[in-house]
Design a protein around this motif. Structure first.
Motif, mmCIF file in Angstrom:
data_model
loop_
_atom_site.group_PDB
_atom_site.id
_atom_site.type_symbol
_atom_site.label_atom_id
_atom_site.label_comp_id
_atom_site.label_asym_id
_atom_site.label_seq_id
_atom_site.Cartn_x
_atom_site.Cartn_y
_atom_site.Cartn_z
ATOM 1 N N ARG A 72 -39.377 72.259 44.980
ATOM 2 C CA ARG A 72 -37.981 71.824 44.774
ATOM 3 C C ARG A 72 -37.888 70.317 44.586
ATOM 4 O O ARG A 72 -36.900 69.813 44.048
ATOM 5 C CB ARG A 72 -37.122 72.223 45.988
ATOM 6 N N LEU A 108 -22.970 84.327 51.153
ATOM 7 C CA LEU A 108 -23.979 83.269 50.977
ATOM 8 C C LEU A 108 -23.352 81.879 50.969
ATOM 9 O O LEU A 108 -22.298 81.667 50.371
ATOM 10 C CB LEU A 108 -24.731 83.476 49.656
ATOM 11 N N GLY A 111 -25.859 76.368 50.194
ATOM 12 C CA GLY A 111 -27.252 76.016 50.511
ATOM 13 C C GLY A 111 -28.212 77.156 50.200
ATOM 14 O O GLY A 111 -29.350 76.927 49.773
ATOM 15 N N ALA A 112 -27.755 78.385 50.411
ATOM 16 C CA ALA A 112 -28.611 79.539 50.118
ATOM 17 C C ALA A 112 -28.899 79.617 48.617
ATOM 18 O O ALA A 112 -30.034 79.843 48.188
ATOM 19 C CB ALA A 112 -27.947 80.820 50.607
ATOM 20 N N SER A 115 -31.228 76.789 47.674
ATOM 21 C CA SER A 115 -32.604 77.005 48.107
ATOM 22 C C SER A 115 -33.372 77.872 47.107
ATOM 23 O O SER A 115 -34.447 77.506 46.627
ATOM 24 C CB SER A 115 -32.600 77.650 49.493
ATOM 25 N N ARG A 203 -38.674 91.818 53.827
ATOM 26 C CA ARG A 203 -37.341 91.212 53.773
ATOM 27 C C ARG A 203 -36.453 91.940 52.773
ATOM 28 O O ARG A 203 -35.235 91.962 52.912
ATOM 29 C CB ARG A 203 -37.452 89.748 53.342
ATOM 30 N N LEU A 204 -37.073 92.512 51.749
ATOM 31 C CA LEU A 204 -36.291 93.117 50.673
ATOM 32 C C LEU A 204 -36.093 94.625 50.865
ATOM 33 O O LEU A 204 -35.220 95.226 50.252
ATOM 34 C CB LEU A 204 -36.940 92.823 49.315
HETATM 35 N N1 COA Z 1 -29.520 85.282 54.007
HETATM 36 C C1 COA Z 1 -28.568 84.393 53.672
HETATM 37 N N2 COA Z 1 -28.783 83.050 53.619
HETATM 38 C C2 COA Z 1 -30.014 82.602 53.955
HETATM 39 C C3 COA Z 1 -31.052 83.490 54.345
HETATM 40 C C4 COA Z 1 -30.761 84.882 54.376
HETATM 41 N N3 COA Z 1 -31.672 85.793 54.743
HETATM 42 N N4 COA Z 1 -32.157 82.762 54.624
HETATM 43 C C5 COA Z 1 -31.830 81.477 54.411
HETATM 44 N N5 COA Z 1 -30.543 81.381 54.012
HETATM 45 C C6 COA Z 1 -29.789 80.166 53.703
HETATM 46 C C7 COA Z 1 -29.700 79.259 54.904
HETATM 47 O O1 COA Z 1 -28.560 79.567 55.668
HETATM 48 C C8 COA Z 1 -29.599 77.901 54.270
HETATM 49 O O2 COA Z 1 -28.295 77.633 53.820
HETATM 50 P P1 COA Z 1 -27.405 76.474 54.533
HETATM 51 O O3 COA Z 1 -28.211 75.216 54.360
HETATM 52 O O4 COA Z 1 -26.145 76.468 53.751
HETATM 53 O O5 COA Z 1 -27.271 76.913 55.924
HETATM 54 C C9 COA Z 1 -30.435 78.027 53.010
HETATM 55 O O6 COA Z 1 -30.544 79.438 52.737
HETATM 56 C C10 COA Z 1 -31.818 77.468 53.191
HETATM 57 O O7 COA Z 1 -32.364 78.049 54.344
HETATM 58 P P2 COA Z 1 -33.659 77.510 55.087
HETATM 59 O O8 COA Z 1 -33.796 78.217 56.383
HETATM 60 O O9 COA Z 1 -33.628 76.009 55.099
HETATM 61 O O10 COA Z 1 -34.790 78.056 54.175
HETATM 62 P P3 COA Z 1 -35.631 77.345 53.081
HETATM 63 O O11 COA Z 1 -34.789 76.765 52.012
HETATM 64 O O12 COA Z 1 -36.647 76.503 53.727
HETATM 65 O O13 COA Z 1 -36.379 78.655 52.491
HETATM 66 C C11 COA Z 1 -36.653 80.811 51.592
HETATM 67 C C12 COA Z 1 -35.670 79.737 51.950
HETATM 68 C C13 COA Z 1 -35.937 81.937 50.869
HETATM 69 C C14 COA Z 1 -37.708 80.296 50.679
HETATM 70 C C15 COA Z 1 -37.306 81.344 52.875
HETATM 71 O O14 COA Z 1 -36.455 82.267 53.437
HETATM 72 C C16 COA Z 1 -38.671 81.899 52.689
HETATM 73 O O15 COA Z 1 -39.647 81.191 52.900
HETATM 74 N N6 COA Z 1 -38.821 83.176 52.321
HETATM 75 C C17 COA Z 1 -40.129 83.796 52.161
HETATM 76 C C18 COA Z 1 -40.604 83.731 50.783
HETATM 77 C C19 COA Z 1 -39.847 84.664 49.910
HETATM 78 O O16 COA Z 1 -38.689 84.960 50.124
HETATM 79 N N7 COA Z 1 -40.461 85.125 48.891
HETATM 80 C C20 COA Z 1 -39.775 86.037 48.028
HETATM 81 C C21 COA Z 1 -40.574 86.397 46.884
HETATM 82 S S1 COA Z 1 -39.655 87.598 45.964
#
Ligand code: COA
Length: 287
Positions: A72, A108, A111-112, A115, A203-204
């Protein structure tokens, strides 16, 4: 399963895989190393990267480097690519880093969205531009392989940040395949369907019975494997696939077509008797 490629298919190719410490990126890293490539992986977690680097070096005997980098952050990506280039130019960039979560869109936060779009779309753009500008300046042929998803064209409820971001990556793939193709930079994508990997999959599909339902609605009746994904990735980054450019290759066992075909679902809903009654000369089901 024996390896389907000659062992030196990717000999001395220098390949960066973003998000290469886990999941599909790690599977691709392993296959590329087995085929002779020198592999760089990056990700956000130092300890995960170190463990993967050690494991894959021991398993394959190949040359692998790991570096912490949040895709990012454009400046961090630029710095990483500069450090890699100091050792020599890359031949292949694989934009694999992703983030996703199941959620109702109205729940959502901004931030979500930021991200997921930041990792998937902006991360792919940062790495592609950092490498692409160097390749173009040096008039160097290269390959970019992006990882998208099967819902880029249809969109998908409950994963809207991911759908929006991956659709953007698909557009990036097709646009730059044309814009940079005349400078010998190929850009393709893989759109994987359900492939179990640690982390992302649980997660999914949060309940075990949902996994079975997902298998049942797949024409092949099973999930894909990381090895199948890695084989396709190896093919697409190899020189032998040199005329494939701007293509998005779906590998999902036919899952999205199953969902798209109006009558496909009938296979599971109609009984044998009902099929028999619909044959010519038989009384119709309404008779
Ligand atoms: N549902 C809704 N919102 C979510 C969430 C969830 N399950 N998980 C995180 N968020 C939101 C947070 O609330 C935050 O928003 P905010 O700043 O407004 O509060 C924002 O997303 C970032 O969250 P953060 O905890 O700082 O995560 P991150 O940005 O460091 O990482 C991901 C986000 C998705 C990358 C992390 O969850 C992750 O590492 N996932 C595993 C890898 C993955 O998903 N791979 C998928 C491949 S298909």
């Amino acid at each position: 399963m024996p390896c389907m490629f000659q062992p030196d298919l990717l000999l001395n190719k220098r390949i960066l895989i973003t998000g290469g410490g886990t999941g599909l990126g790690k599977a691709a890293a392993r296959r590329f190393l087995e085929l002779g490539a020198e592999v760089y992986i990056c990700g956000r977690r130092e300890e995960v990267l170190s463990a993967t680097k050690q494991e894959l070096a021991e398993r394959t005997g190949g040359r692998i480097h790991a570096r912490r980098c949040d895709v990012r952050d454009a400046a961090a990506v630029e710095e990483m690519i500069g450090v890699i280039w100091a050792d020599g130019p890359l031949d292949v960039l694989m934009n694999n880093a992703a983030g996703n979560f199941l959620a109702r869109t109205e729940d959502l936060s901004l931030g979500a969205f930021q991200s997921v779009i930041g990792i998937v779309l902006m991360g792919s753009l940062h790495a592609t531009l950092a490498c692409g500008r160097r390749w173009l300046a040096a008039k160097r042929p290269a390959v970019v392989l992006n990882v998208t998803t099967t819902y880029t064209n249809t969109g998908s409820a409950y994963v809207v940040p991911s759908a929006v971001a991956k659709a953007g990556v698909q557009a990036l793939t097709r646009s730059l395949a044309v814009e940079w193709g005349d400078r010998c930079i190929r850009m393709n994508a893989i759109a994987p369907g359900p492939i179990p990997t640690e982390g992302a999959f649980s997660r999914l599909l949060p309940r075990p019975e949902l996994e079975q339902a997902a298998k049942d609605r797949n024409p092949l009746g099973r999930f894909g494997t990381p090895e199948e994904f890695a084989n396709l990735a190896a093919f697409l980054v190899s020189d032998g696939s040199g005329y494939i450019n701007g293509e998005v290759v779906t590998m999902d066992g036919g899952e999205w077509l199953q969902g798209a075909g109006e009558f496909s679902v009938l296979g599971r809903q109609l009984t044998n008797d009902e099929w028999e009654r619909m044959k010519p000369g038989k009384p119709g089901k309404n008779s």
